[in-house]
Design a protein around this motif. Sequence first.
Motif, mmCIF file in Angstrom:
data_model
loop_
_atom_site.group_PDB
_atom_site.id
_atom_site.type_symbol
_atom_site.label_atom_id
_atom_site.label_comp_id
_atom_site.label_asym_id
_atom_site.label_seq_id
_atom_site.Cartn_x
_atom_site.Cartn_y
_atom_site.Cartn_z
ATOM 1 N N ALA A 211 51.556 28.960 30.433
ATOM 2 C CA ALA A 211 52.512 28.297 31.325
ATOM 3 C C ALA A 211 51.812 27.848 32.596
ATOM 4 O O ALA A 211 52.043 26.749 33.088
ATOM 5 C CB ALA A 211 53.665 29.238 31.646
ATOM 6 N N GLY A 212 50.943 28.707 33.111
ATOM 7 C CA GLY A 212 50.215 28.356 34.334
ATOM 8 C C GLY A 212 49.281 27.184 34.124
ATOM 9 O O GLY A 212 49.255 26.251 34.915
ATOM 10 N N VAL A 213 48.544 27.237 33.033
ATOM 11 C CA VAL A 213 47.567 26.179 32.785
ATOM 12 C C VAL A 213 48.255 24.853 32.512
ATOM 13 O O VAL A 213 47.867 23.813 33.037
ATOM 14 C CB VAL A 213 46.657 26.552 31.594
ATOM 15 C CG1 VAL A 213 45.789 25.371 31.188
ATOM 16 C CG2 VAL A 213 45.781 27.725 31.951
ATOM 17 N N PHE A 240 41.614 27.649 37.552
ATOM 18 C CA PHE A 240 41.918 29.047 37.834
ATOM 19 C C PHE A 240 42.754 29.246 39.093
ATOM 20 O O PHE A 240 43.782 29.926 39.035
ATOM 21 C CB PHE A 240 40.626 29.869 37.879
ATOM 22 C CG PHE A 240 40.892 31.338 37.883
ATOM 23 C CD1 PHE A 240 41.321 31.967 36.726
ATOM 24 C CD2 PHE A 240 40.766 32.084 39.043
ATOM 25 C CE1 PHE A 240 41.607 33.325 36.725
ATOM 26 C CE2 PHE A 240 41.043 33.435 39.045
ATOM 27 C CZ PHE A 240 41.463 34.058 37.881
ATOM 28 N N PRO A 241 42.375 28.664 40.234
ATOM 29 C CA PRO A 241 43.206 28.881 41.429
ATOM 30 C C PRO A 241 44.649 28.432 41.242
ATOM 31 O O PRO A 241 45.564 29.049 41.769
ATOM 32 C CB PRO A 241 42.527 28.034 42.505
ATOM 33 C CG PRO A 241 41.226 27.629 41.981
ATOM 34 C CD PRO A 241 41.193 27.835 40.523
ATOM 35 N N LEU A 242 44.859 27.364 40.461
ATOM 36 C CA LEU A 242 46.224 26.862 40.326
ATOM 37 C C LEU A 242 47.053 27.688 39.350
ATOM 38 O O LEU A 242 48.267 27.738 39.457
ATOM 39 C CB LEU A 242 46.212 25.390 39.899
ATOM 40 C CG LEU A 242 45.816 24.427 41.016
ATOM 41 C CD1 LEU A 242 45.634 23.023 40.480
ATOM 42 C CD2 LEU A 242 46.846 24.433 42.133
ATOM 43 N N MET A 243 46.402 28.328 38.384
ATOM 44 C CA MET A 243 47.181 29.131 37.439
ATOM 45 C C MET A 243 47.281 30.592 37.889
ATOM 46 O O MET A 243 48.103 31.341 37.382
ATOM 47 C CB MET A 243 46.549 29.079 36.058
ATOM 48 C CG MET A 243 45.210 29.778 36.011
ATOM 49 S SD MET A 243 44.590 29.992 34.350
ATOM 50 C CE MET A 243 45.806 31.084 33.733
ATOM 51 N N TRP A 244 46.466 30.968 38.827
ATOM 52 C CA TRP A 244 46.374 32.363 39.241
ATOM 53 C C TRP A 244 47.720 32.982 39.646
ATOM 54 O O TRP A 244 48.021 34.109 39.246
ATOM 55 C CB TRP A 244 45.332 32.495 40.351
ATOM 56 C CG TRP A 244 45.274 33.849 40.961
ATOM 57 C CD1 TRP A 244 45.524 34.167 42.255
ATOM 58 C CD2 TRP A 244 44.946 35.082 40.308
ATOM 59 N NE1 TRP A 244 45.372 35.510 42.451
ATOM 60 C CE2 TRP A 244 45.035 36.104 41.264
ATOM 61 C CE3 TRP A 244 44.631 35.437 38.996
ATOM 62 C CZ2 TRP A 244 44.796 37.434 40.976
ATOM 63 C CZ3 TRP A 244 44.383 36.768 38.702
ATOM 64 C CH2 TRP A 244 44.455 37.748 39.679
ATOM 65 N N PRO A 245 48.565 32.292 40.418
ATOM 66 C CA PRO A 245 49.830 32.933 40.802
ATOM 67 C C PRO A 245 50.620 33.439 39.591
ATOM 68 O O PRO A 245 51.132 34.552 39.608
ATOM 69 C CB PRO A 245 50.592 31.815 41.522
ATOM 70 C CG PRO A 245 49.547 30.908 42.022
ATOM 71 C CD PRO A 245 48.434 30.961 41.031
ATOM 72 N N LEU A 246 50.694 32.614 38.541
ATOM 73 C CA LEU A 246 51.451 33.038 37.361
ATOM 74 C C LEU A 246 50.744 34.155 36.611
ATOM 75 O O LEU A 246 51.369 35.103 36.135
ATOM 76 C CB LEU A 246 51.652 31.850 36.422
ATOM 77 C CG LEU A 246 52.929 31.085 36.650
ATOM 78 C CD1 LEU A 246 53.077 29.996 35.623
ATOM 79 C CD2 LEU A 246 54.128 32.020 36.573
ATOM 80 N N MET A 247 49.436 34.049 36.535
ATOM 81 C CA MET A 247 48.680 35.089 35.849
ATOM 82 C C MET A 247 48.852 36.416 36.582
ATOM 83 O O MET A 247 49.000 37.468 35.970
ATOM 84 C CB MET A 247 47.207 34.687 35.811
ATOM 85 C CG MET A 247 46.378 35.621 34.987
ATOM 86 S SD MET A 247 44.763 34.913 34.698
ATOM 87 C CE MET A 247 43.928 36.336 34.041
ATOM 88 N N MET A 248 48.873 36.325 37.874
ATOM 89 C CA MET A 248 49.074 37.508 38.710
ATOM 90 C C MET A 248 50.408 38.162 38.402
ATOM 91 O O MET A 248 50.499 39.382 38.249
ATOM 92 C CB MET A 248 49.021 37.055 40.176
ATOM 93 C CG MET A 248 49.292 38.137 41.166
ATOM 94 S SD MET A 248 47.823 39.125 41.402
ATOM 95 C CE MET A 248 48.418 40.267 42.627
#
Lengths: 325, 299, 366
Positions: A211-213, A240-248
Amino acid sequence: MSTVSSMGGTTKRKKAHRGITDKQLKYLFLMPCIALLVFLILYPLIWSAYLSFTDYRAVQGRFRLFPGLVKEKPGIKVIKPNTVGFKNYKDVLRNEYIWKHYRTTGKFVIFSVLIQSIIGLGLALLFNREFKGKGIITTLILAPMMLSPVVVGMFWRYMLEPNWGVIDYALNTFFGLPRIEWLAHEKTALFGIIIADTWMWSPFMFLFCLAGVSAIPKYLYEAAEVNKASGWFRFSHITFPLMWPLMMIAMIFRTMDAFKLFDIGWGMTQGGPGFSSQTVSMLLYRDAFLSSKTGVSCAFAYILLILIVALSNIYIKYLLKARAR
Amino acid sequence: MDRKIRRKRKKGIKVAGKVIIFIVIAIVFVAYVFPIFWMGVTSLKTKVQIFDPVPKIFFKPTINNYKTFIGTAEGGEVGAGRAGAATSFIAAMGRSILMTTSVTLLSLLLGTMAAYVLSRYNMPGKDDLLFAILSTRMLPPIVVLVPISLLFTNIGLKDTYIGFLLLYTMFNMAFSVWIMKSFFDDVPFSFEEAAMCDGYTRFRAFLKVVLPMVKPGLAATAIFCGILVWNEFLFAIVIGTRKWVFMPPTIFTMSYGAEGIIWGVLASSSLIYIIPVLVFVYLVRKNLLRGITFGVIRG
Amino acid sequence: MYIMSMIRLINMTKRFGKTVAVKNADLEIEKGELVVFLGPSGCGKTTTLRCIAGLENPEEGEIYIDNEMVNDLPTLDRDVGFVFQHYALFPHMSAYQNISFPLRAMKHKKSDIEREVMKVAELLRIDKILQFKPSHLSGGDLQSVALARALVIKPKVFLLDEPLSTLDAEFREEARTMIKKIHLEIGATTIYVTHDQMEAMAIADRIVTMNLGEIQQIDAPEYVYHNPVNMFVANFLGSPGMNFIDCSLEENNTLKLGLDGKILQINEKIVKKIKAVGEDKAVLMMGIRPEDIKLSFKKDVYGFDMKVTIVEEIGPENIVNLRSGDHVVKVLTDPDILPKTGETVWAVPDQDKIRIFDQQTKKEIL
Ligand SMILES: Nc1ncnc2c1ncn2[C@@H]1O[C@H](COP(=O)(O)OP(=O)(O)O)[C@@H](O)[C@H]1O
Ligand SMILES: [Mg+2]
C-alpha cells in the motif's frame, strides 16, 4: 480527521421533530460500546490492580467484594485474601525465571518483526508492478493471516518434523542440509515458532508495504529519473522515505501482536522444550490458570500491562498522526 | 562507443530481469500457498503414508481421516476415534458457527453505532475514547483475562453463551469501530443534510441514507470480526472449560492420540475448519486491504 | 550529415493503444533557441516533450539531442532538465534537498553541491526559502524550486511543461518574464509547452503549433500570427480568434458570402491569388482578424451589413459582436466606437489582411 464540525444549525432545526433528538441519538449509540469497555476492561483492570496486592489464589475459594450480597450456592467457599503490599511485584521483578521469559519474548519480537518487515518490504517491491493474475496471487498470499493461529502452529509443527516433515525433507534433499529437530532443541525451538509466525504474518507487512509503495505517484519516479536518480539512490531517497510511515504502522501492529504471542507457540511447543520457547503470555497463562497463582499473576500482568501501555501510547499517538495526514 | 554497448546490455538485462522476477514471484507464491496445499494432501494420507520419510505428493488417497474425526470409522485409529469424539466435533463446529454469527451481528450493530457517532459528532474526550478503544487491540488479552475470568466465575458468566458473546464483542470493538469509522468518514455529511432537509430525522437519515452507502464497510467488518472469533483460542480455553468448547481447542485436543499427535486427523479437521475462512477471504478480497489495516489505509 | 541543431525529431510517432498522441513529428531546434509548443489540451504537446526527455518511447522516428541519436538512451543519460506541469517536487524534502537532488544523485562533492544550489537559488530569488518543504511553499515558490532543480545540473536542453498553468493570473506574467530572463542568461535550448497563445506570443523565438497530434506550423510568433497556414492556426492564435465566413468567387472581383448571399467587393490582388491556384470554383473560406475590420455606419461596397448583438467593453478596446443569420463576426474597435444593439452596421475588412482558405482542406491558399 472528523468530517463534520458545523452541526449547530441542523441540531437546532431537528429539535422540532418527534422521535429521538440528536443528543439522545449520540448517547444511545455510544452507550453500549462504553458500557462494554467499562464492564470488560476498566472494571477488571481495577479489580486485578487490587488483587495484585493480595495473596489470593483462585483455587482457595471465591472472593467477594461485598460478601452476603448474593446467596452462595452450597459447596462454594468464600474467602477474604490477605493484603501483602508490594510483595507480589517485588517477587515478580526479582524473579530471574520471569526475566528469562521477557528475554525470550523480546528475542521473538525483534527477530519476527525484523524478518517479517524485510520479507514484507521485499515482496512489496516485487509486487509493485502489473502482471497477470496479480489480484488472485495477492489474495492467496494474504490467506495465511486469516487462519486460526493455533491450527497454523500445530500444522507447522508437523511440517518441521525432522523425520517425515516436508520442510526438512526438502532442505535435506535439495540443498543437502542436515535434518534439524527444530522444535526439540532449546536453541532452535523459538526459531521454529518464528518461521511459522513469519509465514502467517509477513503477508501483513507485505500488505502495508505494498500500500505504501503503490501510493507513491508515478510522476515522482519520473522526476527522480529526470533528475539522475536510479537504483539504490532512488530507493533510499524516494521509495523508502515515502513508504516508511505506513511500514512503521505495520511494524507497530506486528510488535504489539508479537508481544502477546500465545496461540502459535502453544500449538507448536507449548513453551518447550523446558521453557526455552515460552513467552510471557504463555507463562502468565500457566501461572494464572494452570497454577492458580492469582495474586502474583495479577501483579505480573500489571507489569506487562504498564510496559505495553507505555509502548502503545507512543505508537497510537504516531498512528493517529499518520492517519490525520 | 561505450555508450552503445551499455544500451545493448541494458536491453538484455531487461529481458533477463523480467524472467527472474517471474520466477521469484512463482517461488513466493508457492511458499505461501504450499502449507495449505500440503494440509490438503496430508488429510488424504494414511498413517503409514504420513510417516513415510520421503513425503509424496502422489499416492492412493483415502478419506479415512475425515471419517475418523467425524466418528464413523470402523475402529482402527485411536484418540479422535474414541466414543464421544464424533459428537464433540459436530457440536463444537455448531457452537463455533453459532458464536461467530452472533458475535458478528452484535459487533456490527454496536460498532456501527459507535463509529457513526465518533465519525459525525464532535464532543469532549472523543479522541480519548477512540484511543481507549484502539488500545484494547494493543492489550495482551492474557492481562485482562485473569480478572475477567474471576469476574465471570463470580457472576456466573463463565462457560456461558452470554459471557462469550460479550467478551468477544468487546474484543472486536476496536476493529468494528475503527473500520466502520473510516468508512463513515468517507461519506460526506451533505448526504444527511440533504435527507434532513427532506424531512428525515437524523436517525432515519442514518438508517436510510448513510448505512446503505457503507455496505462494503459492513461486509468487511462482518467478515473480519467473524474470522477473529472463528479463530480465537486463548479465551476459548480459559472461559470455555466444559459446555462452550469451540473448534480451535477441539482440534487441539482431538489430535492428541495415545501415541502422540494424529497428523491425518489434524490436517483433515483443520482443513474443514479453514475452508470457510478461505471462502470469506475470497469474497471480501476487494476490501481486504482496509479490513486488515484497520481502516488506517483507505482501500 | 552533420546538422547544427540541438534537438531534432524525424518523423516521430507515439501511440497509446489506439490513440495517436503524436503523429509524424518533424522538428528542428537550434542551439539556444526558446521554442514554444502551442495547442489545445490533448494535442500531444506533453507527449512530445516526454519523448524528448525519454519518459516515453516513440514507436517510430528518431530523436537527436546535440547530434546524438537518443532513442535507446535512458532518461538518466540524456542531458535534459524537465519541469513537470505540477512540479513533481519531492514532498518529503526541503527546497534545498529538492534542488540538490540531481547533484546528490550524481555523487558530487558536498561543497560543490552547496555552491551550485546557492547559485541557482539566487538567480531565482529563492535563497531565503530553502529550508522549507513544498507543503509550506506558495505556488510561485514551488515553481521556482522546480525550475531550480531542473537548472542546477546545467542541462543542454531545458524542457518546461506548462510551468505557469497552476499559478494565479497575477503572478503569471511576472513568472513568464523571469523564465525569459533566465533563458537569456543561461542560453540553454528551451522547449516551453503551453496552451495559452498570449504566453506563447510573448515568450517564444518560434512557435510550434500543434493540433490532434500533428504539428501545424513552425514559425516566429509574428509570422504565425499574420500568416497562419491553416484555419486551425488562424483561429487558435489571437483573442478573439480569426473570423471565418464561407464564400465563393464571383464576377467583377466580388465574393459571394455565406451570409444570405451578400456580395463583398475585393481587390484584384486577392482574386489573382485565388485564380493562380485554380480554386475559383471551389468553396472558399474568408478569414479576417477582428482587429482588421472597421465598422461603417453607412453602406460600403467593400463591407457587408450585419446586426449588432452585444458590445463587450474590455478597456482599451471594444469587442463588437455582429450577427447575420447563424453567423457571428467579432470586431475589435476603439473604445469610443459604441454601436447600439440591434443597429445595422457595415463590417469593412482591411483588404490587405483578408486571408482565403480552402474550405475542404482548411489550408490557406497562397
Ligand atoms: N499515458 C497515456 N496513456 C494513454 N493515453 C495518453 C497517455 N498520455 C497521453 N495520452 C493521450 O495522448 C493524447 C495527447 O496527450 P498530451 O500529450 O498529454 O496532450 P497535451 O499535453 O497537449 O494536453 C491525449 O489524447 C491523451 O489522452
Ligand atoms: Mg499536457
